[in-house]
Design an enzyme around this catalytic site. Structure first.
Site, mmCIF file in Angstrom:
data_model
loop_
_atom_site.group_PDB
_atom_site.id
_atom_site.type_symbol
_atom_site.label_atom_id
_atom_site.label_comp_id
_atom_site.label_asym_id
_atom_site.label_seq_id
_atom_site.Cartn_x
_atom_site.Cartn_y
_atom_site.Cartn_z
ATOM 1 C CB THR A 1 57.275 44.944 42.877
ATOM 2 O OG1 THR A 1 58.218 45.532 41.834
ATOM 3 C CG2 THR A 1 56.046 44.996 42.226
ATOM 4 C CB THR B 1 80.776 29.961 33.419
ATOM 5 O OG1 THR B 1 80.152 30.090 32.093
ATOM 6 C CG2 THR B 1 79.965 29.483 34.246
ATOM 7 C CD GLN B 2 80.456 36.143 28.913
ATOM 8 O OE1 GLN B 2 79.864 35.808 27.951
ATOM 9 N NE2 GLN B 2 81.510 36.628 29.092
HETATM 10 N N1 ASP Z 1 62.073 47.080 40.695
HETATM 11 C C1 ASP Z 1 61.594 46.380 41.750
HETATM 12 C C2 ASP Z 1 62.689 46.205 42.659
HETATM 13 O O1 ASP Z 1 63.847 45.466 42.613
HETATM 14 C C3 ASP Z 1 61.118 45.055 41.086
HETATM 15 C C4 ASP Z 1 60.639 44.317 42.158
HETATM 16 O O2 ASP Z 1 60.327 44.414 43.369
HETATM 17 O O3 ASP Z 1 60.257 43.003 41.717
HETATM 18 O O4 ASP Z 1 62.460 47.040 43.771
#
Ligand code: ASP
Length: 342
Positions: A15, A277-278
């Site tokens: 992102t 563990t979960q």
């Molecule tokens: N979908 C993006 C990724 O993991 C989310 C992010 O960058 O935070 O590439």
């Protein structure tokens, strides 16, 4: 006068460098130079920054072990030239990737800091600037000629964590990550405060880059009502070498004979089963409850307080290391990069 540090920024995607495609309204990866143009503040940092970018930046959902190798090769080729490395990836799989890189870089003596952001760098309210600027500061933090950090870390929203202890917890909050079983290595406020007693000590041996990862593995997540058919199908995946089994609480699982017999046959075939563990925090203690006693007896490996992300990375790494069964079990339960408490 303090030495000016050289930092290498490795951009893989995520992102932080995305822009909105107004035709589809979806975020897509964009050109890396755009990122640097958006943070003129980087010029004020007391270090020299160079950058390399994946030719085609990826959303971290497309991350895989070939890209892991690509990342460690960039570090390997540039290890002598640079004092610290900052790796930008998407946050979605950052805990998996950074955990894996921590195992792949043995005897690391320089800082490797993963970061990214929840909002693209061009957005007004972005968290990308602080994450990136502070990560670079951390990667260039040296004391008496020695780096303060000599391990793989993850920096997000004012906290530096040991990467292989982290989990992504929120797709909404800027504070996207948590490290439930190990405190932050550093916190950024008015000052950048390192918790020096929590850091890994660097070994005075040369860097060894491990690139053999085995991906014939699976996660078996238990839930009340899980059927024999489902468990049997997972355990009989052709060529399966290892399983991370996510159990309840302190490592507990059903005691029904069909379930234990299936696991026992799988272990006898030479497939490693690791019990994690979960729960987000806490530890597997096999034998603490009756519901985990038999797991221990049949040779399931206790994963203590390792995260699922790190358990997967460690499984890939140790399966690629050509160990015999005893060695595998021994090393799996030991802390190799600070990923597990014993
Ligand atoms: N979908 C993006 C990724 O993991 C989310 C992010 O960058 O935070 O590439």
């Amino acid at each position: 006068m303090a030495t000016k540090r050289n930092i290498l920024l490795i951009y893989t995607g995520g992102t932080i460098g995305m822009i909105k495609d107004y035709d589809t309204n979806a975020l897509r990866a964009f050109n890396f130079s755009q990122i640097l143009d958006n943070i003129p503040e980087l010029n004020q940092l007391d270090c020299d920054i160079e950058s390399v970018s994946f030719d085609e930046p990826i959303d971290s959902s497309n991350m895989n072990t070939h890209y892991y190798v690509k990342i460690v090769e960039v570090i390997e080729e540039n290890y002598k030239k640079f004092d610290g490395f900052v790796i930008l990836t998407g946050s979605d799989t950052m805990s998996y990737t950074s955990s894996a890189i921590s195992f792949m870089l043995e005897n690391l003596q320089k800082p490797v800091v993963f970061t990214g952001s929840q909002l693209p760098i061009g957005y007004l309210r972005t968290d990308a600037k602080e994450n990136l600027i502070t990560s670079i500061e951390i990667a260039s933090a040296y004391n008496n000629g020695k780096p303060i950090i000599s391990e793989v870390c993850l920096y997000f929203e004012y906290k530096l964590y040991r990467a292989n202890r982290t989990t992504k917890l929120s797709a909404e909050q800027f504070e996207a990550f948590a490290s439930m079983n190990y405190p932050p290595l550093a916190e950024s406020g008015v000052h950048l405060h390192f918790n020096e007693n929590l850091l890994l000590k660097s070994k005075q041996e040369s860097l060894i880059v491990r690139k053999d990862l085995v991906t014939d593995i699976a996660i078996l997540k238990l839930f009340p009502g899980i059927s024999k058919n489902v468990v049997e199908s997972i355990l009989n995946i052709p060529n399966l070498k290892g399983i991370v089994m996510e159990t309840y609480g302190a490592g507990n699982a059903p005691t029904e004979d069909w379930f234990i017999d299936l696991l026992s046959d799988t272990v006898k075939k030479g497939v490693h089963i690791v019990n994690v563990t979960q729960c987000s925090g806490g530890s597997v203690i096999m034998g603490h409850y009756e519901t985990s006693t038999r797991l221990k007896e049949i040779g399931v490996i206790g994963g203590s307080d390792i995260t699922t992300e790190s358990a997967i990375a460690k499984l890939m790494y140790l399966l690629g290391a050509g160990l015999n069964k005893e060695e595998f079990v021994k090393y799996y339960q030991e802390s190799l990069r600070g990923e597990i408490s014993n």
